[in-house]
Design a protein around this motif. Structure first.
Motif: not given
Length: 1015
Positions: A715, A720-721, A723, A734, A736, A786, A861-862
């Motif tokens: 998170s 929150t991420v 799978k 993934a 998010k 992603y 990322s992000d």
């Protein structure tokens, strides 16, 4: 007649000598000393009050005179707290034999007039603040036997004229700033017995002429910048009893016959060099050996069992080498050392020792004070009879694989000051007998599997300063008895299952600096007495169930870190927190605080204050994105008619508003039902045309098994991420999911889409598509999809101890892998900043935002805080993309962001520099070690290059590097790149293109060195 002339001549000579003795020269001594006194600081003159005309010179304090001629021969003024400068008139004391002004505070230069004192034999000016060089005239004092100038600020080189002082017996020049090479003329000083050049800046190789000093008993060359192998000339000094060359830059293997050549050694210090190869077994032939210290080298092989026959051995330290082979026989030497009955210190931490801890360790010398086997691969359990080592003061087995319980016999070790067993696999309960260790000062048991309670008997340990039992499986209440340990400055019990409340007596801990009880099951109100812990700097209470208002802690003005998040605290936010000048981080998130958020002081800076998840808060600075506070209604008038009038109007308006709200609510429900029916299976297309593949909320729900916690990856600030397996594409991704209740989450979603929609780079995490839809409750739903990174984040690799065991990496990153990752990250930054179609600042680069694919290639990322740069025509749009004004994470965000600076590529470079420092030191920038002006940057800079191995992540040192590999040089170069990237001034920071070049160059050196060591 002839005899008469001879008589007159002799009489004339006698008269001259008499005049010299009792006339002019006695007065000269007096005047020289009075001049010396006049230059002494005012406080010091009180000590020299006897130096006046009322007393004979020979009766003055510290003055010694000759028996016959009454001339001043000695001046003993050491340790008298004198200051000032040394007057040149000191050179007029022509009969002076001994001059001692040591351990005072004299400043300035050594007067060259000292060279006039041709009778001088003993000169001691040590432990002052003298500067400049050693005056060349001093070498005129050819009778000198003792020259002690250590612990000053003397600079310059050591002249070859030093070799003219052929009567020197003792030469102490340690603790200065001397530089250059040792002169070969030292070989002329054949009377030398004691020599020390310790702690200077001397360089080059040791001259072979040193081998001529065959009477030498003590030689100290430690803490310099010498080079070359162990000085061959030293092997000739068979009379040596003490040799220290620690931290001096020597390398290579030690001669196998060193113990036969230096057979009179009592003390041998060779630590912090670059020595390789095996420990010479002949070292155990030195029957007189008492101290052997070779810490922080690259020595390999086994520790010889023959050390057991060195009966006088007192200190044996092999800390920080590569001794052992992770095998069962590595610890056999411990059994042999049971014969060393004088052994007081045994330190073999930071090696490759394996096998089970033998029970024979309990049979070591009863004189043993330090027993350190930390950071190895030792298994087994601590022997039950460990309590036999009654003199132990430090016991450290940290960072191994020990299992089993703590033996009850530990309670016999009443002199034990430090017990460090953290980062093992130990279990069971902490025995009550631990309370018998009455001198215990530091107790480190964290990161094990200990169960049960903290024994109340621990309250008997009245000298305890630090307790850390975090990351265990402990439960029960926090004992009241601990609150009575007045010296306690550090208490950490986080990540356990403690329940109950924080004891009311916590205010008795008047020395408490750090209190960490996070992630337990504590509840109740925080005690008011907490405000009495005046030295408190870190208050870490997150992840419990504390309720009620924050107690009055306005007197805790030294607080740096306050984390009260994830509790049930209520009431208003204390306004006085705004004025805490030391405050660096304040997290009040996910509580039930209400009312107005202050806007002054520390609350002006959204990068250090977090208040999200408090639905009843309002106001604050605009970057916090809270709802505005309603204006306070004016006070009611006291007249009855006015009050009634307002009540009537208020009731009428209220009824009307309720009616309107009811109509609006009914309309909204109808609209939502209609919209839900339209969109639940046919979601709204993405507003960003770059994403062609569409996916619905329902698809994502199915792919994540209803957003199950079993598929939770992690998170972040805005979401929150999970799978997910997309059946249509048979692909793991993934997902998010944005938490749209979090202020700034929608803008983070837009920022990420805008940043990633048109950019492509092998080191960027690929954004596959986005979902903009309505969930099954009719609420807005936003998600980003992603490509999945199977090796997780860099953060979990750097700090595996903080990761749940099921997700923990099976090994650590090697030096080469870290180098590759740093190059990957630098490459993507260079692309974003310079080579992208439009420059982009990431604004939140940190290890948790660097992901690793199958082959450990880094993917950044992000981009939720990213900013597009130089797009003046879209300024309003960019302002919308700004994520609540937050520009990064504490510790990684550039300092200019904290004072309102705009996002820039320089800010990313700063974060990248911090990232490098963390990767190679293993320490977060927010580590509790750092505070105030002492940061990860200053911590690293102060250690380079001499102590680079001390600060390096120890897992790098034990990750398969071959013997002879110059790891210290490699680490120094990498960390230097990191330091230059995170300079405080943006303009002084290294460009990413230059960083890439230097990192690639270091990598090439790595391969070259590796090829060399393979040969």
């Amino acid at each position: 007649m002839r005899s008469m002339r001879l008589f007159l001549l002799l009489a004339f000579i006698a008269l001259i000598m008499l005049l010299e003795t009792y006339g002019f020269t006695v007065e000269t001594d007096r005047q020289a000393l009075l001049e010396f006194k006049s230059q002494v600081s005012e406080d010091g003159r009180v000590v020299l009050s006897s130096w006046n005309h009322s007393f004979p010179v020979c009766n003055w304090k510290g003055v010694t005179c000759g028996r016959k001629h009454k001339r001043v021969t000695g001046l003993a003024l050491g340790r008298l707290q004198l200051g000032g400068v040394i007057t040149p008139s000191i050179g007029n004391l022509s009969f002076l034999i001994s001059l001692n002004i040591s351990e005072n505070s004299f400043v300035g230069h050594i007067p060259h007039e000292l060279g006039n004192l041709f009778r001088l034999k003993h000169l001691d000016m040590s432990s002052n603040v003298l500067e400049g060089g050693i005056p060349a005239s001093l070498y005129n004092c050819s009778r000198l036997q003792t020259l002690e100038l250590y612990k000053n600020h003397l600079g310059g080189g050591v002249d070859s004229e030093l070799g003219s002082l052929t009567k020197l017996v003792t030469l102490y020049l340690a603790g200065n700033k001397l530089r250059g090479k040792l002169p070969a003329s030292l070989g002329n000083l054949t009377s030398l017995i004691n020599v020390s050049f310790k702690d200077n800046n001397m360089e080059g190789e040791i001259p072979d002429e040193i081998g001529k000093l065959t009477q030498m008993e003590s030689l100290d060359l430690a803490l310099n910048n010498f080079s070359g192998v162990f000085p061959p000339a030293i092997y000739n000094l068979s009379s040596l009893e003490g040799l220290s060359i620690s931290g001096s830059g020597f390398s290579g293997n030690l001669r196998s016959d060193i113990g036969n050549l230096l057979s009179n050694l009592r003390e041998l210090y060779m630590g912090v060099n670059y020595f390789t190869g095996a420990l010479p077994p002949t070292l155990s032939n030195i029957s007189t050996l008492q101290i052997l210290a070779t810490e922080y080298n690259s020595l390999t092989g086994n520790i010889p069992l023959s050390f057991g026959k060195v009966r006088n051995l007192q200190v044996l330290s092999f800390l920080g080498n590569s001794l052992g082979s992770h095998s069962a026989g590595d610890l056999e030497f411990l059994g042999a050392l049971t014969n060393c009955t004088q052994l007081q210190q045994l330190d073999v931490g930071g090696n490759r020792l394996g096998g089970d801890l033998p029970t024979s360790i309990a049979n070591l010398s009863t004189n043993l004070k330090y027993l350190i086997l930390s950071r190895n691969h030792i298994s087994g359990s601590i022997p039950h009879d460990i309590g036999n080592l009654l003199s132990l003061q430090i016991l450290s087995f940290k960072g191994n694989m020990l299992t089993g319980p703590l033996p009850n016999s530990l309670g016999k070790l009443s002199d034990l000051g430090i017990l460090s067993l953290y980062s093992n696999r130990m279990s069971g309960e902490i025995p009550f007998s631990i309370g018998n260790i009455t001198h215990l000062g530091k107790l480190y048991l964290y990161e094990n599997s200990f169960e049960g309670i903290i024994p109340p008997s621990l309250g008997n340990c009245r000298y305890l300063q630090e307790i850390d039992v975090a990351l265990n499986k402990m439960n029960g209440f926090i004992p009241q008895e601990i609150m009575k340990i007045s010296p306690l400055s550090y208490l950490s019990i986080q990540n356990n299952s403690f329940s109950g409340s924080l004891p009311n007596d916590v205010g008795q801990l008047q020395s408490l600096v750090i209190l960490s009880v996070a992630h337990n099951k504590l509840s109740g109100k925080l005690p008011q007495s907490l405000g009495k812990c005046l030295p408190l700097e870190v208050l870490y209470l997150r992840g419990n169930s504390f309720d009620g208002e924050v107690p009055d802690i306005r007197r805790l003005v030294g607080l740096r870190i306050v984390d009260l998040s994830n509790n049930k605290l209520s009431g208003s936010i204390p306004g006085y927190l705004a004025n805490f000048s030391s405050l660096e981080y304040l997290n009040l998130s996910i509580n039930s605080f209400e009312g107005r958020v202050p806007t002054e002081g520390k609350f002006k800076n959204a990068t250090i204050v977090s208040v999200y998840g408090n639905k009843d808060l309002c106001g604050g600075i605009k970057e916090l994105k809270l709802k505005p506070c309603l204006a306070q209604a004016p006070a009611l008038r006291t007249k009855h008619s006015t009050r009634v009038k307002k009540i009537v109007i208020g009731v009428s308006v209220g009824i009307a508003l309720l009616l309107l709200l009811f109509i609006a609510f009914a309309s909204l429900c109808w609209f939502r039902r209609r919209k839900k029916n339209q969109l639940i299976n046919n979601p709204a297309p993405s507003t960003l045309g770059a994403f062609h593949q569409t996916i619905s909320c329902g698809d994502l729900r199915n792919a994540t098994d209803g957003f199950s916690s079993s598929n939770l990856i992690g998170s972040g600030s805005f979401g929150t991420v999970f799978k997910a397996l997309l059946p249509t594409a048979n692909k793991v991704v993934a997902v998010k999911v944005l938490n749209l209740q979090r202020r700034g989450a929608m803008k983070s979603f837009l920022a990420e889409c805008e940043s990633l929609k048109d950019i492509r780079h092998r080191n960027l995490v690929k954004l596959l598509t986005a979902c903009s839809s309505i969930d099954f409750q009719g609420n807005q739903f936003r998600a980003l999809i992603y490509e999945f990174m199977p090796n997780g984040s860099l953060d979990m690799w750097l700090h595996p101890e903080e990761v749940e065991e099921i997700h923990r990496p099976s090994r650590t990153l090697t030096l080469l892998e870290r180098l590759n990752i740093s190059i990957d990250v630098a490459s993507v930054l260079d692309y974003l900043h310079v080579r992208c179609h439009e420059p982009i600042a990431h604004c939140d680069l940190k290890p948790s935002n660097v992901l690793l694919d199958d082959d450990l290639t880094a993917r950044v990322s992000d981009f939720g805080l990213a900013r597009l740069l130089l797009k003046f025509d879209q300024e309003s749009f960019l302002n919308q993309l700004s994520s609540a004004g937050v520009r990064g994470t504490i510790g990684y965000a550039a300092p200019e962001y904290g004072v309102g600076g705009q996002p820039s590529i320089h800010g990313d470079v700063y974060s990248f520099g911090v990232l490098i420092l963390e990767m190679f030191t293993g320490k977060r920038p927010t580590n509790e070690l750092f505070g105030g002006n002492f940061t990860l940057h200053s911590f690293t800079k102060s250690a380079l290059p001499e102590r680079v191995l001390d600060i390096a992540d120890k897992s790098i040192l034990h990750s398969g590097l071959r013997v002879g590999f110059p790891i210290a040089e490699c680490l120094t170069l990498v960390l230097d790149v990191g330091l230059r990237c995170c300079e405080e001034s943006p303009t002084n920071r290294l460009a990413t293109s230059e960083a890439i070049k230097e990192l690639i160059s270091i990598k090439e050196r790595f391969f070259k060195a590796r090829r060399t060591t393979r040969r």
